[in-house]
Design a protein around this motif. Sequence first.
Motif, PDB file in Angstrom:
ATOM      1  N   GLY A 191      -3.898   1.040  -0.015  1.00  0.00           N
ATOM      2  CA  GLY A 191      -3.872   1.991  -0.819  1.00  0.00           C
ATOM      3  C   GLY A 191      -2.251   0.550  -1.934  1.00  0.00           C
ATOM      4  N   ARG A 192      -1.699   1.325  -2.588  1.00  0.00           N
ATOM      5  CA  ARG A 192      -0.815   0.801  -3.857  1.00  0.00           C
ATOM      6  C   ARG A 192       0.563   0.656  -2.952  1.00  0.00           C
ATOM      7  N   ILE A 193       1.091  -0.632  -3.171  1.00  0.00           N
ATOM      8  CA  ILE A 193       2.441  -0.399  -2.810  1.00  0.00           C
ATOM      9  C   ILE A 193       3.683  -0.529  -4.410  1.00  0.00           C
ATOM     10  N   THR A 194       4.401   0.147  -4.378  1.00  0.00           N
ATOM     11  CA  THR A 194       5.301   0.650  -5.453  1.00  0.00           C
ATOM     12  C   THR A 194       6.749   0.115  -5.154  1.00  0.00           C
ATOM     13  N   ASP A 195       7.292   0.224  -3.709  1.00  0.00           N
ATOM     14  CA  ASP A 195       8.609  -0.522  -3.653  1.00  0.00           C
ATOM     15  C   ASP A 195       8.082  -1.229  -2.532  1.00  0.00           C
ATOM     16  N   CYS A 196       9.350  -2.043  -1.636  1.00  0.00           N
ATOM     17  CA  CYS A 196       9.626  -2.710  -0.635  1.00  0.00           C
ATOM     18  C   CYS A 196      10.390  -2.628  -0.603  1.00  0.00           C
ATOM     19  N   LYS A 197      11.348  -2.772   0.812  1.00  0.00           N
ATOM     20  CA  LYS A 197      12.528  -3.196   1.159  1.00  0.00           C
ATOM     21  C   LYS A 197      12.961  -2.977   2.999  1.00  0.00           C
ATOM     22  N   ASP A 198      13.681  -3.627   3.532  1.00  0.00           N
ATOM     23  CA  ASP A 198      13.860  -3.661   4.704  1.00  0.00           C
ATOM     24  C   ASP A 198      13.106  -3.895   5.938  1.00  0.00           C
ATOM     25  N   GLY A 199      12.033  -4.494   5.628  1.00  0.00           N
ATOM     26  CA  GLY A 199      11.035  -3.984   6.364  1.00  0.00           C
ATOM     27  C   GLY A 199       9.579  -3.090   6.410  1.00  0.00           C
ATOM     28  N   TRP A 200       9.546  -2.518   5.276  1.00  0.00           N
ATOM     29  CA  TRP A 200       8.510  -1.189   4.284  1.00  0.00           C
ATOM     30  C   TRP A 200       8.595  -1.165   3.344  1.00  0.00           C
ATOM     31  N   CYS A 201       7.481  -0.225   3.078  1.00  0.00           N
ATOM     32  CA  CYS A 201       7.103  -0.735   1.457  1.00  0.00           C
ATOM     33  C   CYS A 201       6.174   0.875   1.588  1.00  0.00           C
ATOM     34  N   LEU A 202       6.884   1.806   0.208  1.00  0.00           N
ATOM     35  CA  LEU A 202       6.267   2.714  -0.188  1.00  0.00           C
ATOM     36  C   LEU A 202       4.681   3.073  -0.395  1.00  0.00           C
ATOM     37  N   PHE A 203       4.142   3.432  -0.225  1.00  0.00           N
ATOM     38  CA  PHE A 203       2.428   3.002   0.555  1.00  0.00           C
ATOM     39  C   PHE A 203       2.488   4.511  -0.071  1.00  0.00           C
ATOM     40  N   ASP A 204       0.971   3.816  -1.184  1.00  0.00           N
ATOM     41  CA  ASP A 204       0.510   5.425  -1.457  1.00  0.00           C
ATOM     42  C   ASP A 204      -1.268   5.120  -1.653  1.00  0.00           C
ATOM     43  N   VAL A 205      -1.662   6.057  -1.318  1.00  0.00           N
ATOM     44  CA  VAL A 205      -2.619   5.916  -0.471  1.00  0.00           C
ATOM     45  C   VAL A 205      -4.042   7.229  -1.665  1.00  0.00           C
ATOM     46  N   LYS A 206      -3.937   7.189  -2.856  1.00  0.00           N
ATOM     47  CA  LYS A 206      -4.732   8.002  -3.847  1.00  0.00           C
ATOM     48  C   LYS A 206      -4.247   9.134  -3.894  1.00  0.00           C
ATOM     49  N   GLY A 207      -3.018   9.138  -3.672  1.00  0.00           N
ATOM     50  CA  GLY A 207      -1.434  10.144  -4.008  1.00  0.00           C
ATOM     51  C   GLY A 207      -0.809  10.717  -2.840  1.00  0.00           C
ATOM     52  N   ARG A 208      -0.936  10.413  -1.808  1.00  0.00           N
ATOM     53  CA  ARG A 208      -0.619  10.498  -0.345  1.00  0.00           C
ATOM     54  C   ARG A 208       0.547   9.545  -0.458  1.00  0.00           C
ATOM     55  N   LYS A 209       1.881   9.466  -0.028  1.00  0.00           N
ATOM     56  CA  LYS A 209       2.984   8.820  -0.655  1.00  0.00           C
ATOM     57  C   LYS A 209       4.082   8.297   0.675  1.00  0.00           C
ATOM     58  N   GLY A 210       4.136   7.752   1.691  1.00  0.00           N
ATOM     59  CA  GLY A 210       4.490   7.423   2.482  1.00  0.00           C
ATOM     60  C   GLY A 210       5.269   6.052   2.905  1.00  0.00           C
ATOM     61  N   TRP A 211       5.956   5.905   3.015  1.00  0.00           N
ATOM     62  CA  TRP A 211       7.056   4.379   3.936  1.00  0.00           C
ATOM     63  C   TRP A 211       5.879   4.172   4.714  1.00  0.00           C
ATOM     64  N   ILE A 212       5.659   2.583   4.700  1.00  0.00           N
ATOM     65  CA  ILE A 212       4.829   2.224   6.177  1.00  0.00           C
ATOM     66  C   ILE A 212       6.220   0.846   6.384  1.00  0.00           C
ATOM     67  N   GLN A 213       5.737   0.668   7.664  1.00  0.00           N
ATOM     68  CA  GLN A 213       6.735  -0.831   8.159  1.00  0.00           C
ATOM     69  C   GLN A 213       5.361  -2.131   7.887  1.00  0.00           C
ATOM     70  N   THR A 214       5.832  -3.304   6.679  1.00  0.00           N
ATOM     71  CA  THR A 214       5.479  -4.538   6.523  1.00  0.00           C
ATOM     72  C   THR A 214       4.642  -4.656   7.924  1.00  0.00           C
ATOM     73  N   ASP A 215       4.508  -4.607   8.716  1.00  0.00           N
ATOM     74  CA  ASP A 215       3.917  -5.588  10.121  1.00  0.00           C
ATOM     75  C   ASP A 215       2.881  -5.236  10.180  1.00  0.00           C
ATOM     76  N   HIS A 216       2.384  -3.722   9.942  1.00  0.00           N
ATOM     77  CA  HIS A 216       1.353  -2.976   9.905  1.00  0.00           C
ATOM     78  C   HIS A 216       0.502  -2.664   8.233  1.00  0.00           C
ATOM     79  N   ILE A 217       1.010  -3.322   7.754  1.00  0.00           N
ATOM     80  CA  ILE A 217      -0.068  -4.137   6.756  1.00  0.00           C
ATOM     81  C   ILE A 217      -0.403  -5.526   6.070  1.00  0.00           C
ATOM     82  N   TRP A 218      -1.428  -5.937   5.238  1.00  0.00           N
ATOM     83  CA  TRP A 218      -1.627  -7.609   4.373  1.00  0.00           C
ATOM     84  C   TRP A 218      -1.965  -6.447   3.116  1.00  0.00           C
ATOM     85  N   GLY A 219      -0.549  -7.404   2.393  1.00  0.00           N
ATOM     86  CA  GLY A 219      -1.309  -7.202   1.333  1.00  0.00           C
ATOM     87  C   GLY A 219       0.769  -6.956   0.600  1.00  0.00           C
ATOM     88  N   ASP A 220       1.967  -6.876   1.392  1.00  0.00           N
ATOM     89  CA  ASP A 220       2.649  -7.308   0.683  1.00  0.00           C
ATOM     90  C   ASP A 220       3.481  -8.305   0.384  1.00  0.00           C
TER      91      ASP A 220
END
Length: 152
Positions: free
Chosen positions: A123-152
């Motif tokens: 997914g695409r990342i539009t914002d990251c703060k305090d160990g979280w990134c706003l993650f957009d997967v084809k229009g479905r958006k939500g905050w995901i912890q940076t520990d659970h993604i690679w690419g932040d």
Amino acid sequence: MTSRQILLGIALMAAVGPAAAQSDVELPYWASINVDEARMRKGPSPDVPVTWEYRRKDLPVKVVARFETWRKIEDPDGTTGWMAARLLSRTRTAIVTGGIQAMRSEPSLSAAVAYRAEPGVVGRITDCKDGWCLFDVKGRKGWIQTDHIWGD
């Protein structure tokens, strides 16, 4: 100047543009594959063997070195090799790692779960703060912890 010279100049600027923009960035930096098919090579030349072919547009990669119009990248599995800079974008993306991960409505463990993402989802990342990134997967958006993604 003829129309042929103008078109040649435009084509040259388009070919050099992304590489020039990426050459100003401090190493290492995050990038993503911006084409449907991209080849990783053993060295920075079209004449050296291909080690891997990627068929996943937006896959995040880490750029660790530069040589002219080539970038040495590391992929999510830790594989390294060289890729033409024109195949890469500075668009921030990430890939989900580990198990199924919650994408929350706010950057908090107590926030409602908006979606769940399986390992390997990009997914695409539009914002990251305090160990979280706003993650957009084809229009479905939500905050995901940076520990659970690679690419932040």
